[in-house]
Design an enzyme around this catalytic site. Structure first.
Site, mmCIF file in Angstrom:
data_model
loop_
_atom_site.group_PDB
_atom_site.id
_atom_site.type_symbol
_atom_site.label_atom_id
_atom_site.label_comp_id
_atom_site.label_asym_id
_atom_site.label_seq_id
_atom_site.Cartn_x
_atom_site.Cartn_y
_atom_site.Cartn_z
ATOM 1 N N CYS A 194 0.791 -1.133 0.153
ATOM 2 C CA CYS A 194 -0.099 0.116 0.034
ATOM 3 C C CYS A 194 0.896 1.282 -0.026
ATOM 4 C CB CYS A 194 -0.689 -0.045 1.318
ATOM 5 S SG CYS A 194 -2.033 -1.338 1.572
ATOM 6 N N CYS A 197 2.569 2.803 3.226
ATOM 7 C CA CYS A 197 3.499 1.953 3.989
ATOM 8 C C CYS A 197 4.718 1.227 2.807
ATOM 9 C CB CYS A 197 2.642 0.649 4.506
ATOM 10 S SG CYS A 197 1.376 1.087 5.417
ATOM 11 N N CYS A 220 2.751 -8.259 6.517
ATOM 12 C CA CYS A 220 1.368 -8.038 7.015
ATOM 13 C C CYS A 220 0.640 -8.827 7.497
ATOM 14 C CB CYS A 220 0.800 -7.501 5.699
ATOM 15 S SG CYS A 220 0.400 -8.761 4.588
#
Ligand code: SF4
Length: 224
Positions: A194, A197, A220
């Site tokens: 993303c 991040c 994650c």
């Protein structure tokens, strides 16, 4: 200790299967997985490239391809998804978080990944026995021991047909098969997550060091 699993295909000795598939080619591994699990296997795609999609759709053009739309993807990643759909005619299943789901700014990155990634994968795999993923050992020291076949935290069989591939193997396949590549890969993002991040990575650094940079977080939760 051998890992055994009771799956749609019966009781499986995953340790023995993983050892046998260690020398197999990626298409042979995908073929084994599709023959074993039939419609009860999905392919998860992060849209960094379409190597695994290219291999798998040549064996089963209708295989379900899961994309987790966290709501925070780079435009380039969504564009790569659209190009893949157009080229391969994918049987794609896009999972999205619930409306107004908390995000990293409200609850921090662990909780954000939990509701915007892990929960989506749980939902996508709820009726499956196995999944295919493009993890490679060469991607990062934290992935150096990735087995070809293993058991995930849900008790599903996780198959990594590209686990033994080097970066050079991946680059060669991309050229030889005219694979779609997320343009960010050529702009300093060897690992793409993303946008809030994911940072650029300098040459020679751990390719995944741009993910949650400086936080100590390295995964994650999808691959724990
Ligand atoms: Fe949220 Fe960042 Fe995890 Fe994406 S990578 S789900 S934005 S914390």
């Amino acid at each position: 200790m051998p890992i055994t699993a009771t799956t749609a295909a019966g009781n499986m000795d995953l340790t023995r299967i993983a050892a046998r598939l260690e020398q197999a080619s990626a298409p042979e591994i995908v073929e084994w997985a599709i023959e074993t699990f039939g419609r009860r296997i999905s392919l998860t795609a992060s849209m960094a490239d379409t190597i695994l999609i290219d291999i798998a759709t040549k064996i089963d053009p209708d295989i379900e391809v899961v994309f987790l739309d966290t709501g925070f993807h780079f435009a380039e990643t969504l564009q790569t998804l659209r190009r893949a759909q157009a080229r391969y005619g994918l049987n794609v299943r896009v999972e999205r978080p619930k409306p107004h789901a908390n995000d990293l700014y409200a609850v921090g990155t662990d909780s954000c990944c939990a509701v915007r990634k892990v929960a989506l994968l749980d939902r996508a795999l709820a009726d499956k026995a196995a999944w295919l993923t493009g993890l490679r050992r060469a991607e990062s020291p934290s992935r150096a021991n990735t087995p070809i076949v293993g058991l995930d935290s849900r008790g599903l069989v996780k198959v990594c047909p590209l686990a033994t591939w080097s970066d050079e193997d991946a680059d060669r396949y991309i050229v030889e098969h005219d694979i779609i590549v997320n343009p960010l890969q050529y702009e300093g993002y060897p690992s793409i997550g993303c946008w809030p991040c994911t940072d650029r990575v300098v040459d020679g650094a751990d390719p995944r060091s741009g993910r949650w940079a400086g936080s100590g977080k390295t995964e994650c939760g999808l691959h724990l």
